[in-house]
Enzyme design. Structure first.
Site, PDB file in Angstrom:
ATOM      1  CG  ASP A 534      -0.195  -0.156   2.534  1.00 44.48           C
ATOM      2  OD1 ASP A 534       0.559   0.761   2.904  1.00 44.48           O
ATOM      3  OD2 ASP A 534      -0.353  -1.209   3.197  1.00 44.48           O
ATOM      4  CD  GLU A 614      17.605 -24.334 -16.138  1.00 42.28           C
ATOM      5  OE1 GLU A 614      16.363 -24.464 -16.232  1.00 42.28           O
ATOM      6  OE2 GLU A 614      18.276 -24.856 -15.217  1.00 42.28           O
TER       7      GLU A 614
END
Length: 726
Positions: A534, A614
């Protein structure tokens, strides 16, 4: 920006593209007359038509005029008990037990600059044009005074609101509801957009047409929560991503909140947003005052995307603070998903060594480094280093990490305590618990009573000692349960209704001390991921761990919903191992990297356990992110598709403010046989400029209006490509 028409008793607030207007009527009621596209002038109170409405009572002072009723008037801050039966903005129990509050205009002032709120987060005016409007309302019978504060940040089309309530009477007053904002729309039909969800499914946009009645969303958990977010949008039915009117409102608060949207019998709409009235009661003695959290409003007539971008700029530059608010964050690796509690110094160094070889810049050690912390059942509250895992403490480990060319970061959860801890054994009354009742546990832990000064001091002393014990550059501040058993041994019975809010003020006080004493430390907020994402937390922590769900495909939805209000620079996003621990899904390393590059970017795995191919992909990802980080963190964000509706692919883009560069991300959806070739229309480019894309040159108008044909890819594969103006 703020103009008072004395002849008409009218106050007008103007931003670059919007106008907000209010007017004092003949009875002293402050009417809300307009909020929308910028006007050249005029009195919009002519839209208010007085009519005799059945069961809509009339104030005493209007005599026999049955056409005047507070029940039908758009008000700037709604009263209670005097004939307006819609949602009140303020409710108070006065000395005689009455709950009636009748607010009338007294005076107003205008000053340069943006107001600040003591002890509460708020937008600030550094580098922008800003003014403050203060409007004083008063209830003549009780002496209750309400000051409405408005901040105007012109460049962002942002208007902020907060309220101070003062007891100007002779007897105590108990505030039982006090909203930060009230928005009345006298006519029109609207949709409401909220951000719902759950743990690991945060901020899912929910859009619904308003029907008669009150629609309420909020949290009673003591935090803003995974389930709802303190951000709502009202918009016209036909509003889209790129066109139409919408009003976004964000509460700058991290505790229990409530948003009420009422669609009335006369097709009016009222929105109120503020502290949740559940178990809220704040006693004001004569002369005392209470200040609400701030609410921030943005109006857009260019659709939801433009509204979001205005919020993004304002939050990034004028809510987030400190040296990190506009800098590239270090590319980090966190050990939690790789080891959980099972680690020691050698394991951490092993993960760090592999990460340092491909360009990772920070090693973050997560939960389990302190006390007797080998599982969820013990150790919280005892912030002494576990010498068995980390011989010699944090210092030797941090220096070993630094020798690898990396910075060192640390996880903490200061607000919590385990019963199996030295702290709890010494101070059981420091945890929330109701006398005579069995305790409610969450994640096998209790919540410390941050309303108490000695508890806050204990937490800050331990944080200070920890940060001074080693070269620590980053702190991940977690909160892993909701509040229950909310009762403080330090407050009398009649003031227990203040505990929820005082708890949040306590969190803010500690975070402010941390910010002042250690300004160079990057603090990332977290609450089981996105349970406290928030604007309040962003004032203290310029980034927040977006979700504990690191599945790249799930993150597409989570990051999409988050973007309605919050900028990419605030979104903690990492590449994690597969199969994913929450969903069991496996997607390519490239896809995981493309999704994580939509936020602050980092890793949540042990690079020793991936393949050489990877590992090379990780190296490439890091190099590319370094080359385009300013686009992600500072650019304008465009949602190109909706992952809740679009099955074929999900796409988004970041565009430089001068439109010279852009970065596009695309992730394919569920695979189908004989698929339709996807067409991607870009946004935010200069239609009169040409752009190079993968060696080919296209017109900006071609890319936006005609679109770009994408190759047919396999399920969950991703594309990421750069655009550069030529």
């Amino acid at each position: 920006m703020i103009f008072f028409d004395e002849r008409r008793n009218m106050i007008t607030l103007s931003t670059a593209a919007t106008t907000y207007q209010m007017k004092v009527d003949s009875t002293g009621v402050l009417l809300h007359t307009y909020y929308g596209p910028r006007l050249r002038g005029g009195d919009l109170s002519n839209r208010i038509v007085h009519e005799d409405r059945g069961f809509s009572p009339n104030p005493y002072e209007v005599g026999k005029d049955r056409t005047y009723s507070l029940d039908t008037l758009p008000q700037e801050y709604s009263s209670c008990g005097v004939g307006d039966f819609r949602q009140p903005s303020v409710e108070a129990s006065c000395g005689n037990g009455s709950h009636t509050v009748d607010l009338r205009y007294v005076r107003h002032t205008v000053r340069e600059g943006k107001y600040a709120l003591e002890g509460l987060p708020a937008f600030y005016d550094e580098g922008v044009t800003a003014q403050t409007l203060s409007v004083e309302l008063r209830d003549s019978c009780t002496g209750l005074e309400v000051e409405l504060l408005y901040g105007v940040l012109e460049e962002y089309d942002l208007i902020t609101r907060a309220v101070r309530v003062r007891n100007g009477g002779q007897t105590p007053v108990e505030l039982e509801r006090v909203s930060s904002v009230c928005l009345d729309f006298p006519v029109g039909e609207h949709d409401l957009i909220t951000l719902g969800g759950a743990y690991a499914r945060e901020r899912e946009p929910v859009r619904m047409p308003l029907t008669q009645g009150v629609h309420t969303v909020g949290s009673v958990r003591g935090s803003s929560s995974h389930q709802q977010n303190p951000f709502v949008v009202l918009c016209d039915h036909e509003t889209t991503e790129d066109a139409g009117r919408c009003w976004g409102v964000a509460l700058v608060y991290s505790g229990s909140f409530q948003a009420n949207t009422e669609y009335t019998q006369f097709h009016e709409t009222r929105l109120t947003l503020g502290i949740n009235p559940f178990h809220f009661c704040w006693t004001l003695q004569p002369g005392e005052s209470f200040t609400t959290p701030e609410a921030a409003m943005v109006f857009s007539c260019e659709g939801l995307g433009h509204m979001s971008r205005q919020f993004h700029r304002a939050i990034r530059l004028n809510l987030c603070r400190g040296p990190w608010k506009d800098q590239r964050r270090p590319i980090l690796i966190n050990n939690w998903e790789a080891t959980m509690f099972d680690f020691d110094a050698e394991k951490i160094c092993s993960i760090a060594k592999a990460a340092s070889q491909v360009g990772v810049e920070m090693m973050v050690m997560d939960d389990g480094w302190f006390g007797k912390r080998n599982d969820d059942f013990a150790g919280l509250g005892d912030w002494n280093v576990n010498q068995t895992k980390l011989p010699g403490g944090l210092g030797p480990l941090a220096h070993r990490i630094e020798e690898m060319g990396m910075k060192f970061g640390l996880w903490v959860e200061p607000e919590m305590v385990n019963e199996d801890s030295d702290l709890y054994r010494a101070h059981p009354d420091w945890a929330f618990q109701v006398p005579g009742r069995p305790m409610t546990r969450g994640r096998s832990q209790l919540v410390l009573d941050l309303t108490r000064a000695e508890v806050r001091q204990y937490i800050m002393d331990n944080l200070r000692a920890t940060l001074n014990s080693a070269p620590i550059s980053y702190v991940k501040w977690d909160m892993n349960r909701s509040l229950t058993d909310v009762w403080s041994a330090a407050l009398p019975a009649q003031r227990q209704g203040e505990v929820y809010h005082r708890y949040v003020l306590g969190v803010y006080e500690i975070l402010e001390m941390l910010h002042q004493e250690f300004p160079q430390v990057l603090v990332e907020g977290c609450s089981g991921g996105g349970g406290r994402f928030d604007c309040g937390m962003l004032y203290y922590t310029p980034q927040i761990w977006c979700s504990d769900n690191t599945d790249a495909i799930e993150r597409l939805r989570i990051q999409y919903g988050t973007s309605f209000c919050y900028p990419c620079s605030t979104v903690g996003a990492h590449v994690s191992a597969v199969p994913n621990g929450l969903t069991g899904r496996s997607v390519p390393m490239q896809t995981r990297g493309v999704v994580a590059a939509g936020g602050t970017f980092g890793y949540e795995l042990d690079l020793n356990e991936i393949t050489p191919e990877e590992m090379e992909e990780v190296r490439t990802q890091i190099q590319h992110f370094r080359s385009c980080w300013d686009l992600v963190l500072r650019g304008d964000y465009y949602r190109l598709s909706d992952p809740f509706r679009q099955e074929a692919f999900n796409a988004w883009m970041h565009v430089a403010p001068d439109k010279s560069r852009a970065l596009v991300g695309v992730v394919m959806g569920v695979g189908h046989a004989n698929p339709i070739r996807p067409l991607l229309r870009l946004k935010g480019l200069d239609p009169n400029a040409d752009y190079k894309v993968n060696g080919e040159v296209y017109g900006g108008d071609q890319l936006m209006y005609g679109g770009l044909a994408l190759p047919i890819l396999q399920e969950y594969q991703a594309l990421q490509f750069d655009l550069e103006r030529v």
